[in-house]
Design a protein around this motif. Structure first.
Motif, mmCIF file in Angstrom:
data_model
loop_
_atom_site.group_PDB
_atom_site.id
_atom_site.type_symbol
_atom_site.label_atom_id
_atom_site.label_comp_id
_atom_site.label_asym_id
_atom_site.label_seq_id
_atom_site.Cartn_x
_atom_site.Cartn_y
_atom_site.Cartn_z
ATOM 1 N N LEU A 125 0.790 -1.057 0.129
ATOM 2 C CA LEU A 125 -0.078 0.103 -0.017
ATOM 3 C C LEU A 125 0.919 1.263 -0.047
ATOM 4 O O LEU A 125 1.701 1.510 0.831
ATOM 5 C CB LEU A 125 -0.953 -0.012 1.192
ATOM 6 C CG LEU A 125 -1.858 -1.142 1.341
ATOM 7 C CD1 LEU A 125 -2.435 -1.155 2.800
ATOM 8 C CD2 LEU A 125 -2.804 -1.199 0.142
ATOM 9 N N ASP A 126 0.691 2.052 -0.955
ATOM 10 C CA ASP A 126 1.336 3.518 -0.984
ATOM 11 C C ASP A 126 0.987 4.381 0.143
ATOM 12 O O ASP A 126 -0.269 4.323 0.529
ATOM 13 C CB ASP A 126 1.245 4.030 -2.216
ATOM 14 C CG ASP A 126 1.712 3.419 -3.604
ATOM 15 O OD1 ASP A 126 2.754 2.590 -3.267
ATOM 16 O OD2 ASP A 126 1.364 3.435 -4.667
ATOM 17 N N HIS A 127 1.804 5.047 0.615
ATOM 18 C CA HIS A 127 1.411 6.099 1.630
ATOM 19 C C HIS A 127 0.808 5.495 3.005
ATOM 20 O O HIS A 127 0.328 6.044 3.442
ATOM 21 C CB HIS A 127 0.633 7.298 1.100
ATOM 22 C CG HIS A 127 0.985 7.610 -0.483
ATOM 23 N ND1 HIS A 127 2.326 8.313 -0.380
ATOM 24 C CD2 HIS A 127 0.516 7.665 -1.596
ATOM 25 C CE1 HIS A 127 2.623 8.637 -1.729
ATOM 26 N NE2 HIS A 127 1.465 8.101 -2.284
ATOM 27 N N VAL A 128 1.164 4.298 3.064
ATOM 28 C CA VAL A 128 0.807 3.817 4.387
ATOM 29 C C VAL A 128 1.837 3.360 5.216
ATOM 30 O O VAL A 128 2.689 2.653 4.662
ATOM 31 C CB VAL A 128 -0.148 2.336 4.035
ATOM 32 C CG1 VAL A 128 -0.648 1.804 5.440
ATOM 33 C CG2 VAL A 128 -1.382 3.005 3.402
ATOM 34 N N PRO A 129 2.064 3.626 6.572
ATOM 35 C CA PRO A 129 3.309 3.193 7.267
ATOM 36 C C PRO A 129 3.277 1.717 7.481
ATOM 37 O O PRO A 129 2.303 1.032 7.457
ATOM 38 C CB PRO A 129 3.119 3.989 8.713
ATOM 39 C CG PRO A 129 1.470 4.389 8.705
ATOM 40 C CD PRO A 129 1.174 4.636 7.262
#
Length: 266
Positions: A125-129
């Protein structure tokens, strides 16, 4: 004598072939044949398992998918008179509803079934820590593991239920990558998420149906997943990736209700 001399060479050839793509495709083909051959003599499915399906009748009654979560809340309300050992929703509730009250209603219903499971998936998942918690929803990570967790199916990030639903249900991971021909013959029994390892939907269902938590699970990668219950111990064979070979049964060997059919019976 010639045959005995030739045998080691044949064995080496077979061993070498087994690690090639052609060898794997041949293994998959013979595995499919074996399942088809014993289908007629399959034993009955476990009597405690009931499959509830979303079929054409259900879509006709409740409308196009995805349904509002109030539909699932209503089903839970009907189950409360005869609550099952566990209810596993093989559905992702990862996006909030347009009306937050609907999610809260579903969460309130889940509280009344304390062994309810909702689906999760370890995905890029992009932009998910990176997932760093030892919990996924209300599910605690499995800690007794022998082997390299880096070899497990998984990812550093995950699709998890929205917070209000996660707070009131256990998570069961539904990652199930297909083979090269698109068929799923193996299923991860455990999944890596960040540095933690969590049970699949199937394993979580077994745990909750036996009133166990993840402390009852011991993993030896390449050998087995052991679940130690109060009256029984299960040793489930797994490969080094934590996968089981799916023991396919005839679809008609499982008790099945349509979503609408079950609602009508309750």
């Amino acid at each position: 004598k010639f045959a005995f001399k030739l045998l080691p060479a044949v064995l080496l050839l077979v061993l070498g072939l087994s690690h090639t793509r052609l060898g794997q495709e041949l293994e998959n083909l013979t595995l499919d044949w074996r399942f088809q051959a014993h289908a007629k003599s399959d034993p009955p499915a476990h009597p405690k398992v009931l499959v509830v399906g979303i079929d054409e009748d259900a879509l006709a009654r409740f409308g196009r998918w995805p349904w509002p979560r109030s539909v699932h809340s209503a089903l839970i309300s009907l189950l409360l008179d005869r609550p099952p050992a566990t209810v596993a929703f093989d559905l992702l509730f990862t996006e909030p509803s347009e009306d937050p009250a609907i999610d809260q209603q579903f969460a309130d219903a889940l509280v009344l079934l304390p062994s309810a499971i909702t689906a999760a998936a370890a995905e890029t998942l992009d932009h998910v820590p990176r997932h760093t918690s030892e919990y996924a929803a209300s599910t605690k990570a499995i800690t007794r593991i022998k082997g390299d967790p880096a070899k497990l199916i998984g990812n550093d990030t995950a699709l998890l239920p929205v917070e209000v639903i996660a707070d009131n249900s256990y998570a069961g991971f539904v990652n199930s990558p297909p083979e090269s021909d698109g068929v799923r013959r193996r299923l991860p029994l455990i999944v890596r998420c960040g540095r933690s390892v969590f049970p699949s939907l199937a394993l979580q269902a077994l745990l909750l149906s036996e009133k166990l938590d993840t402390d009852a699970v011991e993993v030896v990668l390449g050998s087995h997943v052991r679940v130690t219950g109060k009256k029984q111990t299960w040793d489930i064979p797994v490969d080094e990736h934590g996968q089981i070979t799916i023991n396919y049964r005839r679809p008609d060997s499982f008790p099945f209700f349509s979503y609408t059919g079950l609602a009508a019976q309750l």
